[in-house]
Scaffold this motif. Structure first.
Motif, short mmCIF file in Angstrom:
data_model
loop_
_atom_site.label_atom_id
_atom_site.label_comp_id
_atom_site.label_asym_id
_atom_site.label_seq_id
_atom_site.Cartn_x
_atom_site.Cartn_y
_atom_site.Cartn_z
N ILE A 1 0.85 -1.20 0.00
CA ILE A 1 0.00 0.00 0.00
C ILE A 1 0.88 1.25 0.00
CG2 ILE A 1 -1.61 1.34 1.43
CD1 ILE A 1 -2.98 -0.90 -0.07
N ALA A 2 1.95 1.25 0.79
CA ALA A 2 2.86 2.41 0.86
C ALA A 2 3.53 2.68 -0.48
CB ALA A 2 3.91 2.18 1.94
N SER A 3 3.73 1.65 -1.29
CA SER A 3 4.35 1.85 -2.60
C SER A 3 3.34 2.31 -3.65
CB SER A 3 5.05 0.57 -3.06
OG SER A 3 4.10 -0.43 -3.36
N GLY A 4 2.07 2.43 -3.27
CA GLY A 4 1.05 2.92 -4.17
C GLY A 4 0.29 1.85 -4.94
N ASN A 5 0.54 0.59 -4.62
CA ASN A 5 -0.15 -0.51 -5.29
C ASN A 5 -1.33 -1.01 -4.45
OD1 ASN A 5 1.68 -0.62 -7.52
ND2 ASN A 5 3.15 -1.63 -6.16
N ASP A 6 -2.29 -1.62 -5.12
CA ASP A 6 -3.44 -2.20 -4.44
C ASP A 6 -3.12 -3.63 -4.01
OD1 ASP A 6 -4.69 0.13 -5.13
OD2 ASP A 6 -6.00 -0.76 -6.64
N VAL B 1 -5.32 2.84 -2.12
CA VAL B 1 -5.05 4.19 -1.62
C VAL B 1 -5.83 5.18 -2.48
CG1 VAL B 1 -3.28 5.94 -1.21
CG2 VAL B 1 -2.76 3.54 -0.82
N THR B 2 -6.55 6.08 -1.84
CA THR B 2 -7.27 7.12 -2.57
C THR B 2 -6.90 8.48 -2.00
OG1 THR B 2 -9.19 6.99 -1.09
CG2 THR B 2 -9.25 5.63 -3.06
N GLU B 3 -7.11 9.50 -2.80
CA GLU B 3 -6.81 10.88 -2.40
C GLU B 3 -8.08 11.51 -1.85
OE1 GLU B 3 -4.31 14.24 -2.02
OE2 GLU B 3 -3.74 12.30 -2.82
N ARG B 4 -8.02 12.03 -0.65
CA ARG B 4 -9.14 12.76 -0.06
C ARG B 4 -8.89 14.24 -0.29
NH1 ARG B 4 -10.51 11.44 5.92
NH2 ARG B 4 -11.36 9.59 4.94
N ALA B 5 -9.83 14.92 -0.91
CA ALA B 5 -9.67 16.34 -1.25
C ALA B 5 -9.67 17.20 0.02
CB ALA B 5 -10.79 16.78 -2.17
N SER B 6 -9.08 18.39 -0.08
CA SER B 6 -9.12 19.31 1.05
C SER B 6 -10.54 19.83 1.19
CB SER B 6 -8.15 20.47 0.83
OG SER B 6 -8.53 21.22 -0.29
N ARG B 7 -10.88 20.22 2.42
CA ARG B 7 -12.25 20.67 2.67
C ARG B 7 -12.26 21.65 3.84
NH1 ARG B 7 -11.42 15.74 5.14
NH2 ARG B 7 -12.47 15.41 7.12
N VAL C 1 -6.29 5.01 3.15
CA VAL C 1 -6.47 3.63 2.72
C VAL C 1 -7.96 3.34 2.67
CG1 VAL C 1 -6.04 1.21 3.30
CG2 VAL C 1 -4.29 2.92 3.74
N LYS C 2 -8.37 2.68 1.59
CA LYS C 2 -9.77 2.34 1.40
C LYS C 2 -9.85 0.82 1.29
CE LYS C 2 -12.89 2.73 -2.42
NZ LYS C 2 -13.16 3.42 -3.67
N PHE C 3 -10.90 0.23 1.87
CA PHE C 3 -11.11 -1.21 1.76
C PHE C 3 -12.47 -1.46 1.12
CE2 PHE C 3 -12.83 -5.22 3.43
CZ PHE C 3 -11.86 -6.09 2.96
N LYS C 4 -12.46 -2.23 0.06
CA LYS C 4 -13.71 -2.61 -0.60
C LYS C 4 -13.88 -4.11 -0.39
CE LYS C 4 -16.17 -2.74 -4.94
NZ LYS C 4 -16.08 -2.65 -6.39
N PRO C 5 -14.90 -4.53 0.36
CA PRO C 5 -15.08 -5.95 0.63
C PRO C 5 -15.43 -6.73 -0.63
CG PRO C 5 -16.91 -4.70 1.53
CD PRO C 5 -15.91 -3.71 1.00
N GLY C 6 -14.96 -7.97 -0.69
CA GLY C 6 -15.28 -8.86 -1.80
C GLY C 6 -16.66 -9.46 -1.63
N LYS C 7 -17.11 -10.17 -2.64
CA LYS C 7 -18.46 -10.74 -2.64
C LYS C 7 -18.65 -11.72 -1.49
CE LYS C 7 -21.86 -13.09 -5.58
NZ LYS C 7 -22.80 -13.04 -4.52
#
Length: 93
Positions: A36-41, A52-58, A77-83
């Motif tokens: 994840i730190a290297s930018g890979n999923d 890894v996703t970018e959260r915009a400033s707010r 870090v974002k986690f998308k559960p599998g089926k």
């Protein structure tokens, strides 16, 4: 379930010692973190995908003073559960 309980459950199912299971789990977590730190999923079919996703400033507000402030953009870090994991969670009563 916490990490200790997870280690006990995996050690029992895999018929390994808790020490071996702890070492394997720690290495697994380290590999996921480095990837994840290297930018890979990290995609674990049936379980889910870490990315890894970018959260915009707010704009935000300091709850103590009420002052408006800008919260800077950051990567999260974002986690998308599998089926299979989603189906298992759907069966919980």
């Amino acid at each position: 379930m916490n990490k200790t309980e997870l280690i006990e459950a995996v050690a029992t199912r895999s018929q390994t010692t808790k020490t071996q299971t702890t070492a394997m789990l720690n290495e697994l977590l380290e590999v996921i973190q480095e990837t994840i730190a290297s930018g890979n999923d990290v995609q674990l079919v049936g379980f889910g995908t870490f990315s890894v996703t970018e959260r915009a400033s707010r704009e935000g507000r300091n709850p103590a003073t009420g002052v408006t402030m800008t919260i800077p953009a950051k990567k999260v870090v974002k986690f998308k559960p599998g089926k299979a994991l989603s189906d298992a969670a759907a069966c919980v009563k």
